[in-house]
Design a protein around this motif. Structure first.
Motif, PDB file in Angstrom:
ATOM      1  N   VAL A  12       0.880  -1.222   0.077  1.00 27.59           N
ATOM      2  CA  VAL A  12       0.288   0.144  -0.006  1.00 27.59           C
ATOM      3  C   VAL A  12       0.608   1.321   0.149  1.00 27.59           C
ATOM      4  O   VAL A  12       2.022   1.057   0.497  1.00 27.59           O
ATOM      5  CB  VAL A  12      -1.030   0.125   1.221  1.00 27.59           C
ATOM      6  N   SER A  13       0.333   2.240  -0.696  1.00 25.04           N
ATOM      7  CA  SER A  13       1.158   3.523  -0.713  1.00 25.04           C
ATOM      8  C   SER A  13       0.088   4.708  -0.277  1.00 25.04           C
ATOM      9  O   SER A  13      -1.193   4.560  -0.803  1.00 25.04           O
ATOM     10  CB  SER A  13       1.667   3.656  -2.107  1.00 25.04           C
ATOM     11  N   GLY A  14       0.557   5.798   0.220  1.00 22.87           N
ATOM     12  CA  GLY A  14      -0.513   6.816   0.650  1.00 22.87           C
ATOM     13  C   GLY A  14      -0.161   8.249   0.363  1.00 22.87           C
ATOM     14  O   GLY A  14       0.748   8.641   0.517  1.00 22.87           O
ATOM     15  N   LEU A  15      -1.114   8.950  -0.497  1.00 24.54           N
ATOM     16  CA  LEU A  15      -0.959  10.202  -0.741  1.00 24.54           C
ATOM     17  C   LEU A  15      -1.827  11.218   0.222  1.00 24.54           C
ATOM     18  O   LEU A  15      -2.809  11.124   0.319  1.00 24.54           O
ATOM     19  CB  LEU A  15      -1.518  10.360  -2.243  1.00 24.54           C
ATOM     20  N   VAL A  16      -1.105  11.812   1.170  1.00 29.67           N
ATOM     21  CA  VAL A  16      -1.353  12.661   2.214  1.00 29.67           C
ATOM     22  C   VAL A  16      -1.275  14.160   1.639  1.00 29.67           C
ATOM     23  O   VAL A  16      -0.019  14.586   1.375  1.00 29.67           O
ATOM     24  CB  VAL A  16      -0.797  12.401   3.267  1.00 29.67           C
ATOM     25  N   ILE A  17      -2.162  14.910   1.422  1.00 33.60           N
ATOM     26  CA  ILE A  17      -2.245  16.166   0.901  1.00 33.60           C
ATOM     27  C   ILE A  17      -2.782  17.251   1.962  1.00 33.60           C
ATOM     28  O   ILE A  17      -4.045  17.107   2.515  1.00 33.60           O
ATOM     29  CB  ILE A  17      -2.953  16.297  -0.206  1.00 33.60           C
ATOM     30  N   LEU A  18      -1.927  18.126   2.430  1.00 35.71           N
ATOM     31  CA  LEU A  18      -2.660  19.422   3.125  1.00 35.71           C
ATOM     32  C   LEU A  18      -3.406  20.151   2.287  1.00 35.71           C
ATOM     33  O   LEU A  18      -3.476  20.071   1.273  1.00 35.71           O
ATOM     34  CB  LEU A  18      -1.473  19.993   3.697  1.00 35.71           C
ATOM     35  N   LYS A  19      -4.313  21.050   3.231  1.00 36.53           N
ATOM     36  CA  LYS A  19      -4.982  21.875   2.662  1.00 36.53           C
ATOM     37  C   LYS A  19      -4.456  22.832   1.597  1.00 36.53           C
ATOM     38  O   LYS A  19      -5.011  23.483   0.628  1.00 36.53           O
ATOM     39  CB  LYS A  19      -5.811  22.758   3.771  1.00 36.53           C
ATOM     40  N   THR A  49      -6.662  -5.121   6.956  1.00 29.20           N
ATOM     41  CA  THR A  49      -7.315  -4.629   5.752  1.00 29.20           C
ATOM     42  C   THR A  49      -6.206  -3.739   4.958  1.00 29.20           C
ATOM     43  O   THR A  49      -5.344  -3.172   5.724  1.00 29.20           O
ATOM     44  CB  THR A  49      -8.643  -4.376   5.856  1.00 29.20           C
ATOM     45  N   VAL A  50      -6.275  -3.534   3.698  1.00 28.40           N
ATOM     46  CA  VAL A  50      -5.489  -2.534   3.030  1.00 28.40           C
ATOM     47  C   VAL A  50      -5.634  -1.146   3.618  1.00 28.40           C
ATOM     48  O   VAL A  50      -4.451  -0.468   3.629  1.00 28.40           O
ATOM     49  CB  VAL A  50      -5.614  -2.579   1.589  1.00 28.40           C
ATOM     50  N   ASP A  51      -6.708  -0.867   3.982  1.00 22.09           N
ATOM     51  CA  ASP A  51      -6.637   0.630   4.463  1.00 22.09           C
ATOM     52  C   ASP A  51      -6.208   0.711   5.905  1.00 22.09           C
ATOM     53  O   ASP A  51      -5.597   1.785   6.286  1.00 22.09           O
ATOM     54  CB  ASP A  51      -8.363   1.041   4.612  1.00 22.09           C
ATOM     55  N   LYS A  52      -6.224  -0.276   6.742  1.00 21.31           N
ATOM     56  CA  LYS A  52      -5.556  -0.370   8.161  1.00 21.31           C
ATOM     57  C   LYS A  52      -4.108  -0.387   7.848  1.00 21.31           C
ATOM     58  O   LYS A  52      -3.184   0.406   8.504  1.00 21.31           O
ATOM     59  CB  LYS A  52      -6.011  -1.582   8.834  1.00 21.31           C
ATOM     60  N   SER A  67      -6.576   9.288   8.320  1.00 20.59           N
ATOM     61  CA  SER A  67      -7.479   8.670   7.812  1.00 20.59           C
ATOM     62  C   SER A  67      -7.857   8.480   6.309  1.00 20.59           C
ATOM     63  O   SER A  67      -7.307   9.258   5.517  1.00 20.59           O
ATOM     64  CB  SER A  67      -8.876   9.192   8.456  1.00 20.59           C
ATOM     65  N   VAL A  68      -8.333   7.520   5.863  1.00 16.90           N
ATOM     66  CA  VAL A  68      -8.567   7.029   4.648  1.00 16.90           C
ATOM     67  C   VAL A  68      -9.671   7.893   4.059  1.00 16.90           C
ATOM     68  O   VAL A  68     -10.734   7.806   4.458  1.00 16.90           O
ATOM     69  CB  VAL A  68      -8.485   5.445   4.267  1.00 16.90           C
ATOM     70  N   ALA A  69      -9.335   8.517   2.945  1.00 14.10           N
ATOM     71  CA  ALA A  69     -10.453   9.129   2.188  1.00 14.10           C
ATOM     72  C   ALA A  69     -10.950   8.606   0.875  1.00 14.10           C
ATOM     73  O   ALA A  69     -12.032   8.666   0.627  1.00 14.10           O
ATOM     74  CB  ALA A  69      -9.889  10.672   1.608  1.00 14.10           C
ATOM     75  N   GLY A  70     -10.095   7.564   0.630  1.00 12.83           N
ATOM     76  CA  GLY A  70     -10.513   6.648  -0.729  1.00 12.83           C
ATOM     77  C   GLY A  70      -9.296   6.256  -1.316  1.00 12.83           C
ATOM     78  O   GLY A  70      -8.427   6.423  -1.045  1.00 12.83           O
ATOM     79  N   LEU A  71      -9.570   5.460  -2.468  1.00 13.03           N
ATOM     80  CA  LEU A  71      -8.413   4.717  -3.162  1.00 13.03           C
ATOM     81  C   LEU A  71      -8.516   5.544  -4.710  1.00 13.03           C
ATOM     82  O   LEU A  71      -9.337   5.556  -5.253  1.00 13.03           O
ATOM     83  CB  LEU A  71      -9.016   3.333  -3.588  1.00 13.03           C
ATOM     84  N   ILE A  72      -7.095   5.539  -4.778  1.00  9.11           N
ATOM     85  CA  ILE A  72      -6.745   6.371  -5.995  1.00  9.11           C
ATOM     86  C   ILE A  72      -6.420   5.536  -7.086  1.00  9.11           C
ATOM     87  O   ILE A  72      -7.037   5.578  -8.206  1.00  9.11           O
ATOM     88  CB  ILE A  72      -5.425   7.073  -6.021  1.00  9.11           C
ATOM     89  N   GLY A  73      -5.661   4.537  -7.038  1.00  7.77           N
ATOM     90  CA  GLY A  73      -5.487   3.536  -7.915  1.00  7.77           C
ATOM     91  C   GLY A  73      -4.622   2.281  -7.732  1.00  7.77           C
ATOM     92  O   GLY A  73      -4.571   2.092  -6.243  1.00  7.77           O
ATOM     93  N   THR A  93      -6.223  11.527   4.579  1.00  7.81           N
ATOM     94  CA  THR A  93      -6.308  13.062   5.129  1.00  7.81           C
ATOM     95  C   THR A  93      -5.525  12.937   6.429  1.00  7.81           C
ATOM     96  O   THR A  93      -5.672  12.038   7.309  1.00  7.81           O
ATOM     97  CB  THR A  93      -7.806  12.963   5.531  1.00  7.81           C
ATOM     98  N   PRO A  94      -4.683  13.975   6.593  1.00  2.97           N
ATOM     99  CA  PRO A  94      -3.755  14.122   8.023  1.00  2.97           C
ATOM    100  C   PRO A  94      -4.658  14.419   8.950  1.00  2.97           C
ATOM    101  O   PRO A  94      -5.396  15.372   8.910  1.00  2.97           O
ATOM    102  CB  PRO A  94      -2.868  15.180   7.487  1.00  2.97           C
ATOM    103  N   LEU A  95      -4.536  13.983  10.033  1.00  2.00           N
ATOM    104  CA  LEU A  95      -5.056  14.122  11.434  1.00  2.00           C
ATOM    105  C   LEU A  95      -4.096  14.846  12.344  1.00  2.00           C
ATOM    106  O   LEU A  95      -4.413  15.271  13.479  1.00  2.00           O
ATOM    107  CB  LEU A  95      -5.495  12.768  12.032  1.00  2.00           C
TER     108      LEU A  95
END
Length: 160
Positions: A12-19, A49-52, A67-73, A93-95
């Protein structure tokens, strides 16, 4: 079952984007991306699970709660005709915002303007492709479903 899945990797890989548009990126100390900017990533463990998995990996590598916003690809490839290497790419989404880079695996972790990273040129191919990412194309996570007790799932998620 073990023989069939022995050479199948799931990461898994995560794109975390600030506002303000900056991305959370890491510079790894190992592997094919050693010394290059890339996204936090890692392998899925047998009991998650993949989101965890992506929430855990981002926290372990950077100290950032998400927190997971969704799956990009999905990124999928075959290594040396021997290993099916698969990665799910999530939008997170960064917390929290205080970065603590995992020193054993990373040279550095930071929030950076993705366009500045592209100009620097020391980054993964995936980052180039993600510049065209649009929130509208993201698959949303559906949670708390049960496809039937006969399957004996302890956790079940669907991304549509």
């Amino acid at each position: 079952m073990k023989e069939r899945c022995r050479n199948v990797w799931l990461a898994v890989s995560g794109l975390v984007i600030l506002k303000d548009g900056r991305w959370l990126v890491v510079k790894k100390k190992y592997g094919g991306l050693k010394g290059m900017w890339s996204l936090p990533a890692g392998f899925v463990k047998y009991d998650e699970t993949v989101d965890k998995a992506i929430v855990r990996e981002v926290l372990e590598e950077t100290g950032i709660h998400t927190s997971v916003a969704g799956l990009i690809g999905v990124r999928s490839g075959v290594i040396r005709n021997e290993i099916s290497d698969n990665m799910l790419i999530f939008r997170l989404t960064p917390l929290s915002f205080d970065i603590r880079a995992q020193e054993e695996e990373l040279y550095e972790a930071k929030f950076e303007d993705p366009h500045l990273l592209m100009q620097e040129g020391n980054h993964s191919v995936l980052l180039d492709q993600l510049l065209s990412y649009k929130n509208e194309s993201m698959q949303q996570m559906l949670d708390e479903m049960n496809p039937g007790n006969q399957f004996e799932y302890t956790s079940y998620k669907l991304f549509l």
